[in-house]
Design an enzyme around this catalytic site. Structure first.
Site, PDB file in Angstrom:
ATOM      1  N   ARG A   1      -2.291  -8.483  -0.707  1.00  0.00           N
ATOM      2  CA  ARG A   1      -1.160  -9.366  -0.984  1.00  0.00           C
ATOM      3  C   ARG A   1      -1.061 -10.486   0.053  1.00  0.00           C
ATOM      4  NH1 ARG A   1       0.972  -4.124  -1.850  1.00  0.00           N
ATOM      5  NH2 ARG A   1       1.381  -3.699  -4.056  1.00  0.00           N
TER       6      ARG A   1
ATOM      7  N   GLY B   1      -5.359  12.548   7.199  1.00  0.00           N
ATOM      8  CA  GLY B   1      -5.934  11.441   7.949  1.00  0.00           C
ATOM      9  C   GLY B   1      -7.412  11.632   8.206  1.00  0.00           C
TER      10      GLY B   1
ATOM     11  N   LYS C   1       0.995  16.290   0.489  1.00  0.00           N
ATOM     12  CA  LYS C   1      -0.278  16.768   1.034  1.00  0.00           C
ATOM     13  C   LYS C   1      -0.476  18.261   0.746  1.00  0.00           C
ATOM     14  CE  LYS C   1       0.120  13.329   4.704  1.00  0.00           C
ATOM     15  NZ  LYS C   1       0.440  13.106   6.126  1.00  0.00           N
TER      16      LYS C   1
END
Length: 433
Positions: free
Chosen positions: A45, A132, A202
């Site tokens: 964006r 992660g 998660k």
């Protein structure tokens, strides 16, 4: 070597980290992948003035990546639900493989996305969405493929772990949360982190891959950490425990447990030593026993490490024109089981209870009697005369393992006692035996 063309949607923290690591380590990655992985298009964006994109095509329209016929792998790093879902389904519809770090997307729309990918014969990879930089999904789906997974428990939100770590010094929740926001660990609206929603996303994915069940985020129980006080943290420590915000999934004969909540864990256990913004996931397999996966659960290049690992896996498929791939949840689609997610009343746990009692004779006996009537055995009890204030004294009890419905009924009666004042504080406890 064959070239595999990659397009990245989103050039924020993780997108920027992915671009930088793929560029910096291109030769090393090519040696491991057996092909040249080339970023040929990026969409975001906003432009990153601090990044040199070289001759990579840039667009502010993310669907330009999906619609580019030269792109083999679309990397979705825009986050969120609706636009990301539309983008990923469009990529699949165009016959492109997808790599994403979007745990919310997979937890909520994963069943639909995986079905579409299976029909189209493409891969949707999502390692970076769970912990992660920690390769826990690959470990569960591949490294532990010979095991029946009995349970999974993890610190899977770094913001909450940072807050609870800092509160051990006696600091108030609100003060530490403000600090976490100032440091960039927590968003301006921290609800997803501190109320357990991010961790539930998660955990939903971990449970599905571990147990071979469809994704069922809407059935996960979530309880946040905003009501945890330095007082309870300190007294848990005195009892030999540490409070962590855990996601816990357990497979039982009658269904699965899927829950996120503050949890007392023994201070001697490895997971109790995981502090700050770090993550850790425990997995219990019937053959291997208990294993733990530990490391950074967020950050630009840490998360990029997992994104790129997925890109390498997909690139090998593209370069070799192979149809051999690991199923999305580690189980063939027709091998997934329809197991019920159990009500919280059916889960089993030990409990830390803090009861504000009137300082007068017979109170402890009344409390013990109510617990006994509900089949609840006391492991330890703590009451300090030095803490009497206004004729009231905190009574702290650690119970043995019981069903939650038993503790719920007991708490109702304890709060109705004339000898007690205010709500009973209840924190679940796990020993991981």
């Amino acid at each position: 070597m064959k070239d595999v063309s990659v397009g990245i949607c989103g050039l924020g923290t993780v997108g920027g980290g992915t671009f930088n690591v793929l560029t910096r380590n291109a030769a090393l990655i090519a040696g491991r992948a057996g092909c040249n992985i080339r970023i040929t298009r990026v969409a975001s964006r906003r432009n990153r003035d601090d990044m040199d994109l070289g001759d990579v095509a840039f667009s502010t329209e993310i669907f330009d990546v999906v619609n580019d016929p030269a792109i083999d792998v679309v990397v979705e790093l825009i986050g969120g639900y609706d636009t990301a879902r539309e983008l990923v389904l469009a990529a699949i519809g165009n016959g492109k493989h997808v790599v994403t770090a979007n745990k919310a997307l997979i937890a909520v729309h994963g069943n639909e996305i995986f079905a579409a990918a299976e029909k189209a014969g493409v891969v949707v990879a999502y390692e970076a969405g769970v912990a992660g930089g920690i390769p826990v999904m690959k470990s569960i789906r591949e490294g532990l493929a010979g095991n029946r997974i009995d349970w999974i428990a993890g610190i899977i939100n770094g913001t909450g772990n940072y807050i609870l770590t800092e509160m051990r010094a006696g600091r108030a929740f609100a003060d530490v949360l403000k600090e976490a926001q100032d440091l960039g660990y927590a968003e301006a609206d921290p609800t997803f982190d501190v109320e357990g929603i991010d961790a539930a996303h998660k955990l939903t994915i971990l449970a599905s891959a571990g147990f071979g069940v469809p994704l069922q985020f809407e059935k996960a129980f979530t309880e946040g950490i905003s009501s945890i006080t330095p007082y309870d943290i300190a007294h848990a420590e005195q009892l030999g425990y540490r409070i962590k915000h855990l996601g816990i999934a357990r497979r039982r004969d009658d269904g699965i447990e899927l829950r996120v909540h503050p949890t007392l864990v023994p201070r001697s256990h490895l997971i109790a030593q995981v502090d700050g913004v770090l993550n850790a996931v425990l997995v219990e397999g019937d053959a291997v026993g208990q294993t733990m996966y530990y490391g950074p659960g967020a950050g630009d290049e840490a998360t990029a490490s997992a994104v790129i690992a997925d890109i390498v896996d997909v690139a090998r498929i593209v370069a070799s024109e192979s149809s051999l791939r690991v199923p999305h949840l580690g189980f063939a689609p027709d091998a997934l089981e329809q197991l019920d997610v159990l009500s919280m009343e059916d889960i089993q746990s030990a409990y830390y209870l803090r009861i504000t009692a009137l300082d007068r004779p017979g109170v402890l006996a009344n409390i013990a009697s109510i617990l006994s009537e509900h089949g609840i055995n006391i492991e330890s009890i703590m009451q300090k005369e030095s803490e009497v204030k206004g004729g009231r004294i905190p009574v702290i009890i650690l119970t043995h393992t019981v069903q939650e419905r038993q503790i719920n009924r007991a708490i109702e009666e304890l709060e109705a006692l004339a000898d007690t004042d205010g709500p009973v504080v209840r924190i679940r406890a796990e020993n991981f035996n």
